[in-house]
Design an enzyme around this catalytic site. Structure first.
Site, PDB file in Angstrom:
ATOM      1  N   LYS A  45      49.388  20.206 -26.580  1.00 13.39           N
ATOM      2  CA  LYS A  45      48.453  19.690 -27.562  1.00 13.39           C
ATOM      3  C   LYS A  45      47.037  20.158 -27.281  1.00 13.39           C
ATOM      4  O   LYS A  45      46.147  20.054 -28.121  1.00 13.39           O
ATOM      5  CB  LYS A  45      48.462  18.141 -27.515  1.00 13.39           C
ATOM      6  CG  LYS A  45      49.842  17.540 -27.647  1.00 13.39           C
ATOM      7  CD  LYS A  45      49.790  16.028 -27.350  1.00 13.39           C
ATOM      8  CE  LYS A  45      51.196  15.487 -27.299  1.00 13.39           C
ATOM      9  NZ  LYS A  45      51.228  14.129 -26.721  1.00 13.39           N
ATOM     10  N   GLY A  46      46.825  20.650 -26.062  1.00 16.81           N
ATOM     11  CA  GLY A  46      45.463  20.908 -25.585  1.00 16.81           C
ATOM     12  C   GLY A  46      44.661  21.917 -26.382  1.00 16.81           C
ATOM     13  O   GLY A  46      43.428  21.890 -26.378  1.00 16.81           O
ATOM     14  N   GLU A 101      45.243  29.045 -25.978  1.00 19.93           N
ATOM     15  CA  GLU A 101      45.543  28.059 -24.932  1.00 19.93           C
ATOM     16  C   GLU A 101      44.252  27.367 -24.505  1.00 19.93           C
ATOM     17  O   GLU A 101      43.163  27.912 -24.657  1.00 19.93           O
ATOM     18  CB  GLU A 101      46.226  28.797 -23.758  1.00 19.93           C
ATOM     19  CG  GLU A 101      46.570  27.972 -22.548  1.00 19.93           C
ATOM     20  CD  GLU A 101      47.548  26.822 -22.805  1.00 19.93           C
ATOM     21  OE1 GLU A 101      47.248  25.959 -23.651  1.00 19.93           O
ATOM     22  OE2 GLU A 101      48.579  26.767 -22.107  1.00 19.93           O
ATOM     23  N   ASP A 102      44.402  26.147 -23.990  1.00 19.95           N
ATOM     24  CA  ASP A 102      43.208  25.408 -23.557  1.00 19.95           C
ATOM     25  C   ASP A 102      42.685  25.899 -22.212  1.00 19.95           C
ATOM     26  O   ASP A 102      41.494  26.133 -22.047  1.00 19.95           O
ATOM     27  CB  ASP A 102      43.486  23.893 -23.519  1.00 19.95           C
ATOM     28  CG  ASP A 102      44.730  23.509 -22.702  1.00 19.95           C
ATOM     29  OD1 ASP A 102      45.417  24.414 -22.171  1.00 19.95           O
ATOM     30  OD2 ASP A 102      45.021  22.304 -22.604  1.00 19.95           O
ATOM     31  N   ASP A 105      45.611  27.786 -15.484  1.00 18.62           N
ATOM     32  CA  ASP A 105      45.458  27.251 -14.139  1.00 18.62           C
ATOM     33  C   ASP A 105      46.279  28.160 -13.209  1.00 18.62           C
ATOM     34  O   ASP A 105      45.844  29.232 -12.847  1.00 18.62           O
ATOM     35  CB  ASP A 105      45.945  25.794 -14.189  1.00 18.62           C
ATOM     36  CG  ASP A 105      45.689  25.012 -12.936  1.00 18.62           C
ATOM     37  OD1 ASP A 105      44.548  25.018 -12.467  1.00 18.62           O
ATOM     38  OD2 ASP A 105      46.638  24.366 -12.433  1.00 18.62           O
ATOM     39  N   LYS A 133      40.728  29.147 -14.871  1.00 19.40           N
ATOM     40  CA  LYS A 133      40.499  28.652 -13.511  1.00 19.40           C
ATOM     41  C   LYS A 133      41.130  29.677 -12.561  1.00 19.40           C
ATOM     42  O   LYS A 133      42.208  29.428 -12.005  1.00 19.40           O
ATOM     43  CB  LYS A 133      41.254  27.332 -13.362  1.00 19.40           C
ATOM     44  CG  LYS A 133      40.443  26.134 -12.916  1.00 19.40           C
ATOM     45  CD  LYS A 133      41.394  25.012 -12.544  1.00 19.40           C
ATOM     46  CE  LYS A 133      41.220  23.788 -13.377  1.00 19.40           C
ATOM     47  NZ  LYS A 133      42.155  22.702 -12.988  1.00 19.40           N
ATOM     48  N   PHE A 154      39.245  19.054 -12.077  1.00 21.86           N
ATOM     49  CA  PHE A 154      40.124  18.602 -13.145  1.00 21.86           C
ATOM     50  C   PHE A 154      39.309  18.366 -14.408  1.00 21.86           C
ATOM     51  O   PHE A 154      38.540  17.424 -14.524  1.00 21.86           O
ATOM     52  CB  PHE A 154      40.945  17.362 -12.766  1.00 21.86           C
ATOM     53  CG  PHE A 154      42.153  17.258 -13.649  1.00 21.86           C
ATOM     54  CD1 PHE A 154      43.321  17.950 -13.330  1.00 21.86           C
ATOM     55  CD2 PHE A 154      42.098  16.575 -14.856  1.00 21.86           C
ATOM     56  CE1 PHE A 154      44.417  17.931 -14.187  1.00 21.86           C
ATOM     57  CE2 PHE A 154      43.185  16.547 -15.718  1.00 21.86           C
ATOM     58  CZ  PHE A 154      44.349  17.231 -15.373  1.00 21.86           C
ATOM     59  N   ASP A 161      43.222  16.810 -21.377  1.00 21.46           N
ATOM     60  CA  ASP A 161      43.411  15.386 -21.106  1.00 21.46           C
ATOM     61  C   ASP A 161      43.685  15.107 -19.646  1.00 21.46           C
ATOM     62  O   ASP A 161      44.067  15.987 -18.870  1.00 21.46           O
ATOM     63  CB  ASP A 161      44.630  14.877 -21.897  1.00 21.46           C
ATOM     64  CG  ASP A 161      45.940  15.371 -21.276  1.00 21.46           C
ATOM     65  OD1 ASP A 161      46.114  16.607 -21.170  1.00 21.46           O
ATOM     66  OD2 ASP A 161      46.780  14.534 -20.875  1.00 21.46           O
ATOM     67  N   ARG A 167      40.981  13.796 -24.840  1.00 19.36           N
ATOM     68  CA  ARG A 167      41.139  15.013 -25.648  1.00 19.36           C
ATOM     69  C   ARG A 167      40.097  15.059 -26.766  1.00 19.36           C
ATOM     70  O   ARG A 167      39.746  16.118 -27.263  1.00 19.36           O
ATOM     71  CB  ARG A 167      42.532  15.048 -26.302  1.00 19.36           C
ATOM     72  CG  ARG A 167      43.684  15.226 -25.332  1.00 19.36           C
ATOM     73  CD  ARG A 167      44.938  15.587 -26.127  1.00 19.36           C
ATOM     74  NE  ARG A 167      46.172  15.398 -25.384  1.00 19.36           N
ATOM     75  CZ  ARG A 167      46.722  16.291 -24.573  1.00 19.36           C
ATOM     76  NH1 ARG A 167      46.122  17.439 -24.354  1.00 19.36           N
ATOM     77  NH2 ARG A 167      47.857  16.035 -23.961  1.00 19.36           N
TER      78      ARG A 167
HETATM   79  P1  IMP Z   1      49.446  26.492 -15.626  1.00 18.02           P
HETATM   80  O1  IMP Z   1      50.873  26.809 -15.930  1.00 18.02           O
HETATM   81  O2  IMP Z   1      49.268  26.005 -14.217  1.00 18.02           O
HETATM   82  O3  IMP Z   1      48.496  27.626 -15.947  1.00 18.02           O
HETATM   83  O4  IMP Z   1      49.145  25.235 -16.487  1.00 18.02           O
HETATM   84  C1  IMP Z   1      48.336  25.228 -17.556  1.00 18.02           C
HETATM   85  C2  IMP Z   1      48.413  23.891 -18.238  1.00 18.02           C
HETATM   86  O5  IMP Z   1      48.188  22.803 -17.320  1.00 18.02           O
HETATM   87  C3  IMP Z   1      47.324  23.814 -19.266  1.00 18.02           C
HETATM   88  O6  IMP Z   1      47.777  24.251 -20.517  1.00 18.02           O
HETATM   89  C4  IMP Z   1      46.958  22.344 -19.249  1.00 18.02           C
HETATM   90  O7  IMP Z   1      47.790  21.644 -20.154  1.00 18.02           O
HETATM   91  C5  IMP Z   1      47.252  21.891 -17.859  1.00 18.02           C
HETATM   92  N1  IMP Z   1      46.028  21.903 -17.017  1.00 18.02           N
HETATM   93  C6  IMP Z   1      45.727  22.762 -16.029  1.00 18.02           C
HETATM   94  N2  IMP Z   1      44.521  22.486 -15.488  1.00 18.02           N
HETATM   95  C7  IMP Z   1      44.037  21.433 -16.175  1.00 18.02           C
HETATM   96  C8  IMP Z   1      42.806  20.683 -16.093  1.00 18.02           C
HETATM   97  O8  IMP Z   1      41.900  20.936 -15.279  1.00 18.02           O
HETATM   98  N3  IMP Z   1      42.673  19.671 -16.975  1.00 18.02           N
HETATM   99  C9  IMP Z   1      43.628  19.345 -17.893  1.00 18.02           C
HETATM  100  N4  IMP Z   1      44.786  20.023 -18.007  1.00 18.02           N
HETATM  101  C10 IMP Z   1      44.989  21.045 -17.153  1.00 18.02           C
HETATM  102 MG    MG Z   2      48.289  23.204 -22.230  1.00 14.86          MG
END
Ligand code: IMP
Ligand code: MG
Length: 178
Positions: A45-46, A101-102, A105, A133, A154, A161, A167
């Site tokens: 949803k982000g 994408e939001d 990470d 990040k 975070f 969220d 959000r």
């Molecule tokens: P990844 O697979 O580790 O890159 O995860 C990415 C997803 O984790 C993002 O689409 C977010 O939904 C969530 N996420 C990662 N870091 C954060 C953060 O700092 N705040 C909120 N959601 C996060």
């Molecule tokens: Mg996401």
């Protein structure tokens, strides 16, 4: 409603900064795909606020679609395999797809999704992320359009969220941890 359990920090990225940067990404996409159509695929949803603002800053024919995914298991994501909760409605063949994408990470979610979408043989595939990040990356994944690089905090707001909260903040902040 219950009281808030989280201690929010200062504004990290203001509403004005978000608006300006999203408009710049829209202008970049408009220039890069001149004469073409694009399909924005938002990851629920982000990505919702980013996607909604970005699509209005792209001066091309834009179609939209959404996917919803969740990581297998809870806590630490090691496998990088994600479960698809809502799949695409549209056929990607012959389309210029841009994933919206939001935040990236570890990169595991998008790395998986990228492979999944490439199998559907789009004409092209790029990634637009509001936030990056890079310090936390576990796989090599380079987004094509990045709004802002953020530190290992975070982040919440503008779609992001913690426990489904914040959000709806019009700006980006971060959550202090004790
Ligand atoms: P990844 O697979 O580790 O890159 O995860 C990415 C997803 O984790 C993002 O689409 C977010 O939904 C969530 N996420 C990662 N870091 C954060 C953060 O700092 N705040 C909120 N959601 C996060
Ligand atoms: Mg996401």
């Amino acid at each position: 409603m219950s009281e808030t359990k989280y201690d929010l920090s200062e504004v990290l990225i203001s509403e004005e900064q978000l608006k300006k940067r999203v408009a710049e990404i829209g202008a970049d996409i408009t220039r890069d795909y001149k004469g073409e159509e694009v399909l924005l695929v938002g990851i629920l949803k982000g990505s919702v606020p980013f996607m909604a603002d970005l699509m209005r800053c792209i001066d091309l024919d834009v179609a939209i679609d959404f996917m919803a995914v969740s990581s297998y298991g809870s806590g630490v994501k090691t496998s990088g395999v994600v479960r698809i909760i809502k799949d695409l409605d549209m056929d990607l063949r012959n389309r210029n797809v841009i994933i919206a994408e939001d935040i990236i990470d570890s990169g595991l979610t998008l790395n998986y999704l990228k492979g999944y979408l490439l199998e559907k043989q789009p004409k092209s595939l790029r990634i637009a992320t509001l936030l990056d990040k890079p310090a936390r990356r576990q796989v090599s994944l380079r987004p094509d359009y990045v709004g802002f690089e953020v530190e290992d905090k975070f982040i919440v707001g503008y779609g992001l969220d913690i426990d489904q909260k914040y959000r709806n903040l019009p700006y980006i902040s971060w959550v202090k941890t004790e």
